[in-house]
Design a protein around this motif. Structure first.
Motif, mmCIF file in Angstrom:
data_model
loop_
_atom_site.group_PDB
_atom_site.id
_atom_site.type_symbol
_atom_site.label_atom_id
_atom_site.label_comp_id
_atom_site.label_asym_id
_atom_site.label_seq_id
_atom_site.Cartn_x
_atom_site.Cartn_y
_atom_site.Cartn_z
ATOM 1 N N GLU A 135 5.612 9.716 6.818
ATOM 2 C CA GLU A 135 5.611 10.522 5.598
ATOM 3 C C GLU A 135 5.328 9.668 4.359
ATOM 4 O OE1 GLU A 135 9.069 13.090 5.265
ATOM 5 O OE2 GLU A 135 9.130 13.308 7.458
ATOM 6 N N ALA A 136 5.489 8.367 4.485
ATOM 7 C CA ALA A 136 5.220 7.468 3.353
ATOM 8 C C ALA A 136 3.834 6.848 3.421
ATOM 9 C CB ALA A 136 6.270 6.347 3.325
ATOM 10 N N TYR A 137 3.088 7.111 4.503
ATOM 11 C CA TYR A 137 1.867 6.357 4.764
ATOM 12 C C TYR A 137 0.598 7.156 4.479
ATOM 13 C CZ TYR A 137 5.098 3.233 7.235
ATOM 14 O OH TYR A 137 6.127 2.402 7.552
ATOM 15 N N SER A 138 0.345 7.395 3.217
ATOM 16 C CA SER A 138 -0.929 7.980 2.782
ATOM 17 C C SER A 138 -1.165 7.549 1.345
ATOM 18 C CB SER A 138 -0.914 9.504 2.879
ATOM 19 O OG SER A 138 -0.015 10.071 1.925
ATOM 20 N N ILE A 139 -2.386 7.686 0.879
ATOM 21 C CA ILE A 139 -2.727 7.202 -0.459
ATOM 22 C C ILE A 139 -1.784 7.773 -1.511
ATOM 23 C CG2 ILE A 139 -4.443 7.374 -2.305
ATOM 24 C CD1 ILE A 139 -6.616 6.929 -0.295
ATOM 25 N N GLU A 140 -1.613 9.101 -1.545
ATOM 26 C CA GLU A 140 -0.843 9.709 -2.634
ATOM 27 C C GLU A 140 0.661 9.633 -2.395
ATOM 28 O OE1 GLU A 140 -2.498 13.487 -3.715
ATOM 29 O OE2 GLU A 140 -4.277 12.539 -4.595
ATOM 30 N N SER A 141 1.111 9.730 -1.142
ATOM 31 C CA SER A 141 2.552 9.569 -0.875
ATOM 32 C C SER A 141 2.996 8.166 -1.249
ATOM 33 C CB SER A 141 2.845 9.843 0.600
ATOM 34 O OG SER A 141 2.594 11.189 0.931
ATOM 35 N N ASP A 142 2.205 7.188 -0.865
ATOM 36 C CA ASP A 142 2.502 5.795 -1.184
ATOM 37 C C ASP A 142 2.525 5.564 -2.691
ATOM 38 O OD1 ASP A 142 2.301 2.720 -0.473
ATOM 39 O OD2 ASP A 142 0.632 3.110 -1.825
ATOM 40 N N ALA A 143 1.527 6.106 -3.402
ATOM 41 C CA ALA A 143 1.472 5.926 -4.853
ATOM 42 C C ALA A 143 2.651 6.609 -5.535
ATOM 43 C CB ALA A 143 0.152 6.466 -5.393
ATOM 44 N N LYS A 144 3.050 7.764 -5.006
ATOM 45 C CA LYS A 144 4.213 8.458 -5.568
ATOM 46 C C LYS A 144 5.470 7.601 -5.424
ATOM 47 C CE LYS A 144 6.427 11.504 -3.165
ATOM 48 N NZ LYS A 144 6.854 12.721 -2.424
ATOM 49 N N LEU A 167 -0.952 -5.021 -11.195
ATOM 50 C CA LEU A 167 -1.804 -6.096 -10.690
ATOM 51 C C LEU A 167 -1.889 -5.922 -9.179
ATOM 52 C CD1 LEU A 167 -1.598 -9.840 -11.750
ATOM 53 C CD2 LEU A 167 -2.272 -9.108 -9.472
ATOM 54 N N ALA A 168 -3.086 -5.614 -8.696
ATOM 55 C CA ALA A 168 -3.233 -5.226 -7.298
ATOM 56 C C ALA A 168 -4.366 -5.984 -6.633
ATOM 57 C CB ALA A 168 -3.492 -3.726 -7.207
ATOM 58 N N GLU A 169 -4.249 -6.107 -5.314
ATOM 59 C CA GLU A 169 -5.280 -6.799 -4.549
ATOM 60 C C GLU A 169 -5.644 -5.981 -3.316
ATOM 61 O OE1 GLU A 169 -5.830 -11.355 -3.924
ATOM 62 O OE2 GLU A 169 -4.417 -10.659 -2.401
ATOM 63 N N SER A 170 -6.935 -5.958 -2.972
ATOM 64 C CA SER A 170 -7.458 -5.341 -1.763
ATOM 65 C C SER A 170 -7.092 -3.850 -1.724
ATOM 66 C CB SER A 170 -6.951 -6.103 -0.540
ATOM 67 O OG SER A 170 -7.729 -5.837 0.590
ATOM 68 N N TYR A 171 -6.501 -3.353 -0.618
ATOM 69 C CA TYR A 171 -6.122 -1.938 -0.598
ATOM 70 C C TYR A 171 -5.204 -1.594 -1.764
ATOM 71 C CZ TYR A 171 -3.883 2.436 0.337
ATOM 72 O OH TYR A 171 -3.406 3.711 0.174
ATOM 73 N N GLY A 172 -4.434 -2.561 -2.224
ATOM 74 C CA GLY A 172 -3.552 -2.300 -3.352
ATOM 75 C C GLY A 172 -4.278 -1.798 -4.578
ATOM 76 N N THR A 173 -5.596 -2.047 -4.669
ATOM 77 C CA THR A 173 -6.353 -1.538 -5.813
ATOM 78 C C THR A 173 -6.459 -0.016 -5.768
ATOM 79 O OG1 THR A 173 -8.485 -1.872 -4.663
ATOM 80 C CG2 THR A 173 -7.666 -3.681 -6.026
ATOM 81 N N LEU A 174 -6.495 0.574 -4.565
ATOM 82 C CA LEU A 174 -6.472 2.034 -4.460
ATOM 83 C C LEU A 174 -5.141 2.566 -4.956
ATOM 84 C CD1 LEU A 174 -8.775 1.154 -2.445
ATOM 85 C CD2 LEU A 174 -8.168 3.155 -1.107
ATOM 86 N N ARG A 175 -4.071 1.860 -4.586
ATOM 87 C CA ARG A 175 -2.725 2.228 -5.025
ATOM 88 C C ARG A 175 -2.633 2.158 -6.550
ATOM 89 N NH1 ARG A 175 0.361 -1.601 -2.061
ATOM 90 N NH2 ARG A 175 0.615 -0.069 -0.397
ATOM 91 N N ALA A 176 -3.179 1.077 -7.143
ATOM 92 C CA ALA A 176 -3.093 0.894 -8.591
ATOM 93 C C ALA A 176 -3.865 1.964 -9.350
ATOM 94 C CB ALA A 176 -3.610 -0.494 -8.971
ATOM 95 N N CYS A 177 -4.945 2.463 -8.773
ATOM 96 C CA CYS A 177 -5.714 3.524 -9.425
ATOM 97 C C CYS A 177 -4.994 4.866 -9.358
ATOM 98 C CB CYS A 177 -7.090 3.658 -8.769
ATOM 99 S SG CYS A 177 -8.202 2.274 -9.074
ATOM 100 N N THR A 178 -4.175 5.047 -8.346
ATOM 101 C CA THR A 178 -3.522 6.340 -8.107
ATOM 102 C C THR A 178 -2.157 6.436 -8.782
ATOM 103 O OG1 THR A 178 -4.652 6.340 -5.953
ATOM 104 C CG2 THR A 178 -2.941 7.987 -6.274
ATOM 105 N N ILE A 179 -1.468 5.319 -8.928
ATOM 106 C CA ILE A 179 -0.129 5.313 -9.521
ATOM 107 C C ILE A 179 -0.086 5.948 -10.919
ATOM 108 C CG2 ILE A 179 1.637 3.762 -10.490
ATOM 109 C CD1 ILE A 179 1.245 1.976 -8.041
ATOM 110 N N PRO A 180 -1.061 5.661 -11.823
ATOM 111 C CA PRO A 180 -0.956 6.252 -13.167
ATOM 112 C C PRO A 180 -0.819 7.766 -13.176
ATOM 113 C CG PRO A 180 -2.559 4.493 -13.189
ATOM 114 C CD PRO A 180 -2.179 4.692 -11.751
ATOM 115 N N ASP A 181 -1.517 8.472 -12.284
ATOM 116 C CA ASP A 181 -1.368 9.925 -12.201
ATOM 117 C C ASP A 181 0.046 10.305 -11.800
ATOM 118 O OD1 ASP A 181 -3.737 10.951 -13.080
ATOM 119 O OD2 ASP A 181 -4.446 11.650 -11.141
ATOM 120 N N MET A 182 0.646 9.523 -10.898
ATOM 121 C CA MET A 182 2.008 9.823 -10.445
ATOM 122 C C MET A 182 3.038 9.514 -11.527
ATOM 123 S SD MET A 182 1.127 10.987 -7.581
ATOM 124 C CE MET A 182 -0.391 10.901 -6.633
ATOM 125 N N LEU A 183 2.763 8.520 -12.371
ATOM 126 C CA LEU A 183 3.681 8.204 -13.462
ATOM 127 C C LEU A 183 3.626 9.255 -14.567
ATOM 128 C CD1 LEU A 183 3.183 4.339 -13.757
ATOM 129 C CD2 LEU A 183 5.311 5.515 -13.145
#
Length: 472
Positions: A135-144, A167-183
């Protein structure tokens, strides 16, 4: 489920830019809950907090790596901590113990507090419900979950008014792009709430945001992949060219111009291109790649990153690393080319042991007393990750830029990175709709991890500049 979070605290000091910076550390668990309140597991974070410059408005950098399924080991032990892995020769790191740490002159603790995060199931992060961990392992669940952590951390530390940098690296860059919407939140976001938190800056290293355009970006298919990988081939060929070389910056400008001009047109034309024009293209490709023109001709001018890495130094019996083309390893016909994509990669196979060994030393200095092994990368998480979402990561990034005129984004690219090439980052940056110099692309003399080698000085300088200019 009964669970007592672990917490470890220490203090220390570092000399950065000739000035002493005193700090304290907090390392421990943060619980990850499901929508119904069930405890899924924990994230584990490492906070370096300046006591020399305590300020409720001091910037905070939240840093994480990729995978999916990677801990924050790489940024932690390689770049951000006050002490990092000792590698006298970064391109020939120790692969067997003993390992060591050394003071990190490029640590950014003088301008920002630092919080590194291991996602659930990585590093010291725990999985407490095996059946529901997915349940935690997807782009948007993880970013949330990451957004909830950042919000919780700011509130618990009285830092609601601190500028925030991702500050993100590799796949973490997808996370960093998605987190602002969740915040920020909203009715169509995964959080389904309005929160109102924003970020000041996003730093993307080894950007994977345009790695697979059909899933990651907002354009389908995009441009010929050869044109995006070509500048990396040119940079690696330059690196291994013997004798007098052209100026690298000028050479790379020519390579990018050729990639977006004559090369792109020739790939579009294919075999319909007149023979004399085709031979001119082959000649230019030979100049930039160092490959046999007959090989280029047989491949219709299309060379994959893997083929380049296996062919460029084939006469010397060497393969190039995909994560960092400066690294080489003897070719083995018994194994094939990189039979195991991490351990057999000439770059990752070389520096992983030193990073893992050094982190064991770091954990002791941080007062961490955990008997379980540290999971540098958990590939079980990687294999079950969900990439679908309401928006692509690039669309999330575009939305953040649209609503926050002061937000600055910086792509930090290693010129020798074949996994997430600088060409991909430039292509995405060129397609983001925003005004002014709010999206920067910086190339460094390094690979997927742009802090390996002397380039870390330039990288740290650019990050410091960004934080100082954006935070005021």
């Amino acid at each position: 489920m009964d669970f007592t979070p672990r917490l470890y605290e220490t203090s220390g000091s570092a000399v950065i830019g000739g000035r002493q910076v005193d700090y304290r550390t907090e390392c421990g668990d943060w619980p990850v809950y499901a929508e119904d309140g069930g405890l899924l597991g924990t994230m584990f974070s490492y906070a370096y907090l300046s006591t020399s410059q305590e300020d409720s408005q001091r910037p905070v950098v939240f840093a994480f790596n990729g995978g999916p399924g990677s801990s924050s080991l790489w940024l932690h032990a390689g770049f951000l901590a006050p002490e990092t892995v000792k590698m006298p020769n970064p391109l020939n790191p120790p692969t067997m113990p003993p390992y060591a740490l050394e003071p990190n002159d490029e640590c950014i603790l003088d301008v920002s507090d630092i919080v590194l995060i291991d996602p659930m199931g990585t590093g010291y992060g725990l999985v407490l419900n095996e059946e529901r961990q997915g349940e935690a392992y997807s782009i948007e669940s993880d970013a949330k979950i990451f957004a909830q952590f950042i919000e919780s951390w700011k509130i618990s530390h009285g830092r609601e008014n601190s500028p925030v940098y991702l500050l993100a690296e590799s796949y973490g860059t997808l996370r960093a792009c998605t987190i602002p919407d969740m915040l920020i939140g909203g009715p169509t976001t995964a959080v389904a709430e309005t929160r109102g938190y924003s970020v000041n800056g996003i730093i993307l290293m080894g950007s994977a945001v345009a790695w697979n355009p059909g899933k990651m970006a907002f354009f389908e298919g995009g441009v010929e992949q050869m044109t995006l990988a070509f500048p990396t081939m040119a940079a690696c060929s330059w690196y291994f060219t013997e004798g007098e070389k052209p100026d690298l910056d000028k050479y790379m400008d020519e390579a990018y111009a050729f990639a977006g001009g004559d090369l792109l047109r020739s790939l579009y034309a294919g075999y319909s291109m007149p023979e004399d024009e085709r031979e001119k293209i082959i000649s230019r490709l030979t100049y930039f790649t160092g490959l046999d023109p007959q090989l280029i001709r047989q491949n219709n001018c299309r060379i994959s990153a893997e083929e380049f890495a296996s062919r460029r130094l084939a006469s010397q019996g060497l393969d190039l690393g995909l994560y960092d083309g400066r690294f080489t390893m003897p070719h083995s016909g018994q194994l094939g080319f990189m039979a195991e994509p991490t351990a057999d990669d000439p770059a990752m196979g070389a520096y992983v042991p030193a990073y893992c060994g050094a982190f064991a030393l770091m954990a002791k200095k941080l007062g961490i007393r955990i008997a379980e092994p540290y999971k540098a990368i958990n590939f079980k998480i990687n294999s079950r990750w969900g990439y679908e979402g309401r928006k692509t990561p690039a669309e999330h990034l575009q939305a953040a830029l649209r609503r926050s005129p002061g937000l600055q984004v910086m792509f930090c690219c290693g010129r020798y990175d074949f996994v997430t090439t600088p060409g991909q980052a430039r292509y995405l940056a060129n397609h983001l709709d925003c005004a002014g110099r709010r999206v920067l692309v910086r190339d460094y003399e390094s690979g997927h991890m742009p802090y390996i080698g002397s380039s870390r000085r330039d990288l740290a300088r650019d990050i410091r500049t960004m934080i100082s200019e954006v935070s005021g």
